[in-house]
Design a protein around this motif. Structure first.
Motif, PDB file in Angstrom:
ATOM      1  N   UNK A 122       2.799   9.888 -17.115  1.00  0.00           N
ATOM      2  CA  UNK A 122       3.989  10.613 -18.033  1.00  0.00           C
ATOM      3  C   UNK A 122       5.216  11.426 -17.407  1.00  0.00           C
ATOM      4  N   UNK A 123       4.422  11.951 -16.426  1.00  0.00           N
ATOM      5  CA  UNK A 123       5.630  12.744 -15.982  1.00  0.00           C
ATOM      6  C   UNK A 123       6.498  12.461 -14.218  1.00  0.00           C
ATOM      7  N   UNK A 124       5.612  10.794 -13.970  1.00  0.00           N
ATOM      8  CA  UNK A 124       7.710  10.485 -13.487  1.00  0.00           C
ATOM      9  C   UNK A 124       8.494   9.661 -13.515  1.00  0.00           C
ATOM     10  N   UNK A 125       9.571  10.468 -13.223  1.00  0.00           N
ATOM     11  CA  UNK A 125      10.779  10.331 -13.176  1.00  0.00           C
ATOM     12  C   UNK A 125      11.218   9.685 -11.849  1.00  0.00           C
ATOM     13  N   UNK A 126      10.528   9.870 -10.617  1.00  0.00           N
ATOM     14  CA  UNK A 126      11.287   9.776  -9.173  1.00  0.00           C
ATOM     15  C   UNK A 126      10.056   8.619  -8.956  1.00  0.00           C
ATOM     16  N   UNK A 127      10.514   7.653  -8.447  1.00  0.00           N
ATOM     17  CA  UNK A 127       9.362   6.026  -7.232  1.00  0.00           C
ATOM     18  C   UNK A 127      10.217   6.357  -6.243  1.00  0.00           C
ATOM     19  N   UNK A 128       9.342   6.698  -5.536  1.00  0.00           N
ATOM     20  CA  UNK A 128       9.897   6.895  -4.042  1.00  0.00           C
ATOM     21  C   UNK A 128       8.511   5.869  -2.972  1.00  0.00           C
ATOM     22  N   UNK A 129       8.608   4.529  -2.732  1.00  0.00           N
ATOM     23  CA  UNK A 129       8.260   3.152  -2.517  1.00  0.00           C
ATOM     24  C   UNK A 129       7.636   3.159  -0.299  1.00  0.00           C
ATOM     25  N   UNK A 130       6.474   4.085  -0.160  1.00  0.00           N
ATOM     26  CA  UNK A 130       6.088   3.989   1.400  1.00  0.00           C
ATOM     27  C   UNK A 130       5.633   2.184   1.048  1.00  0.00           C
ATOM     28  N   UNK A 131       5.378   2.137   2.708  1.00  0.00           N
ATOM     29  CA  UNK A 131       4.439   0.507   2.728  1.00  0.00           C
ATOM     30  C   UNK A 131       3.115   0.829   2.967  1.00  0.00           C
ATOM     31  N   UNK A 132       2.484   1.480   3.863  1.00  0.00           N
ATOM     32  CA  UNK A 132       0.917   1.495   3.802  1.00  0.00           C
ATOM     33  C   UNK A 132       0.855   3.028   4.483  1.00  0.00           C
ATOM     34  N   UNK A 133      -0.340   3.643   4.455  1.00  0.00           N
ATOM     35  CA  UNK A 133      -0.388   4.616   5.284  1.00  0.00           C
ATOM     36  C   UNK A 133      -0.852   4.886   6.205  1.00  0.00           C
ATOM     37  N   UNK A 134       0.095   5.524   7.348  1.00  0.00           N
ATOM     38  CA  UNK A 134      -0.009   6.088   8.452  1.00  0.00           C
ATOM     39  C   UNK A 134      -1.077   5.637   8.845  1.00  0.00           C
ATOM     40  N   UNK A 135      -1.365   4.810  10.031  1.00  0.00           N
ATOM     41  CA  UNK A 135      -2.853   4.665  10.723  1.00  0.00           C
ATOM     42  C   UNK A 135      -3.771   5.282  11.775  1.00  0.00           C
ATOM     43  N   UNK A 136      -2.595   6.474  11.874  1.00  0.00           N
ATOM     44  CA  UNK A 136      -3.708   7.829  12.760  1.00  0.00           C
ATOM     45  C   UNK A 136      -4.308   8.808  11.806  1.00  0.00           C
ATOM     46  N   UNK A 137      -5.549   7.901  12.717  1.00  0.00           N
ATOM     47  CA  UNK A 137      -6.079   9.695  12.054  1.00  0.00           C
ATOM     48  C   UNK A 137      -5.872  10.612  12.095  1.00  0.00           C
ATOM     49  N   UNK A 167       5.706   1.816 -14.411  1.00  0.00           N
ATOM     50  CA  UNK A 167       7.071   3.346 -14.111  1.00  0.00           C
ATOM     51  C   UNK A 167       8.115   2.822 -15.106  1.00  0.00           C
ATOM     52  N   UNK A 168       8.036   1.776 -14.802  1.00  0.00           N
ATOM     53  CA  UNK A 168       9.773   0.597 -14.688  1.00  0.00           C
ATOM     54  C   UNK A 168       9.425   0.747 -16.746  1.00  0.00           C
TER      55      UNK A 168
END
Length: 255
Positions: free
Chosen positions: A86-101, A184-185
């Motif tokens: 309910x609080x989302x007003x901006x969606x910022x999409x990445x690809x997958x997590x950083x692979x560096x531990x 979200x949309x």
């Protein structure tokens, strides 16, 4: 992932620290009751995908039992969905997590406040933020203050093997995050989506009828080809204002 894999972004991968009892409990919960890790409205929205989420959690448990780790740690895999839909007003999409531990924290592009040096993509994001709004680069990479204002920092794929960018693609996370983005949309609430790079821009059909800002990815391999100068932060706030929503305060608190 959060940035295109490159020697410019990631130091050599190390071995993740062993997980404690809390992490192992979270790993079991991912396989048995993943909806309990989500904000209540997200749990309701994603209930039709409970079996899919349980299957993904079981896959991660099998890999762990076979001696194969993954990132981020189990308590952070579904972190982006712990804040209410309910609080989302901006969606910022990445690809997958950083692979560096030590880098991946469950929010796209973000790292722990103690992480040094910053990933190059994140440094480029800060550079564009300064150019756009005059905000000096933060000394840390913790973007949770953005998340707290309704910026959904969502990776397309929510886990990755250490040192192996893209290794968990096409295992089922995309079905889950497609549902997240569609949910979200579908709301009748203000929304601005930021799609950096070609992979993210493939999601545009799910966001039809909503405000979408697109540009090149902030990776050092592509930032100079359309990310720098794209002014996403001021454009997001302008689009929110047009929809009657409060702007995002992009300046990050001192760590």
């Amino acid at each position: 992932m959060d940035s295109t894999p490159s020697l410019f972004d990631f130091p050599a991968a190390g071995t993740p620290a062993p997980w404690d009892a809390a992490q192992l409990h979270a790993l079991d919960t991912l396989a048995a009751d993943p909806l309990s890790l989500l904000a209540p409205d997200w749990a309701q929205e994603l209930a039709p995908l409970e079996d899919k989420l349980c299957g993904l959690g079981a896959m991660l448990r099998r890999e762990y039992d076979a001696g194969t780790s993954f990132l981020p740690e189990p308590t952070r895999v579904l972190r982006a969905l712990a804040a209410p839909l309910s609080g989302v007003k901006v969606l910022l999409v990445g690809q997958d997590p950083y692979p560096t531990p030590g880098h991946s924290v469950g929010l796209s592009f973000s790292v722990d406040a103690a992480t040094r040096p910053l990933p190059r993509s994140l440094a480029n994001i800060y550079k564009e933020l300064q150019s756009d709004l005059g905000i000096a680069p933060a000394t840390h990479g913790d973007l949770s203050a953005w998340s707290g204002q309704g910026v959904l920092l969502l990776n397309r794929v929510l886990t990755v093997a250490p040192g192996a960018a893209g290794s968990h693609r096409r295992r089922g996370w995309e079905e889950v995050t497609d549902a997240v983005i569609a949910a979200v949309a579908a709301r009748k609430q203000p929304l601005v989506s930021v799609l950096w790079g070609k992979d993210a821009q493939k999601l545009a059909p799910l966001l039809a009828g909503t405000a979408v800002i697109e540009s090149a990815h902030p990776s050092p391999l592509s930032a100079s080809r359309g990310f720098f100068g794209s002014r996403p932060f001021s454009r997001v706030n302008a689009a929110l204002a047009e929809q009657g929503a409060a702007p995002i305060e992009w300046a990050l608190p001192t760590a």
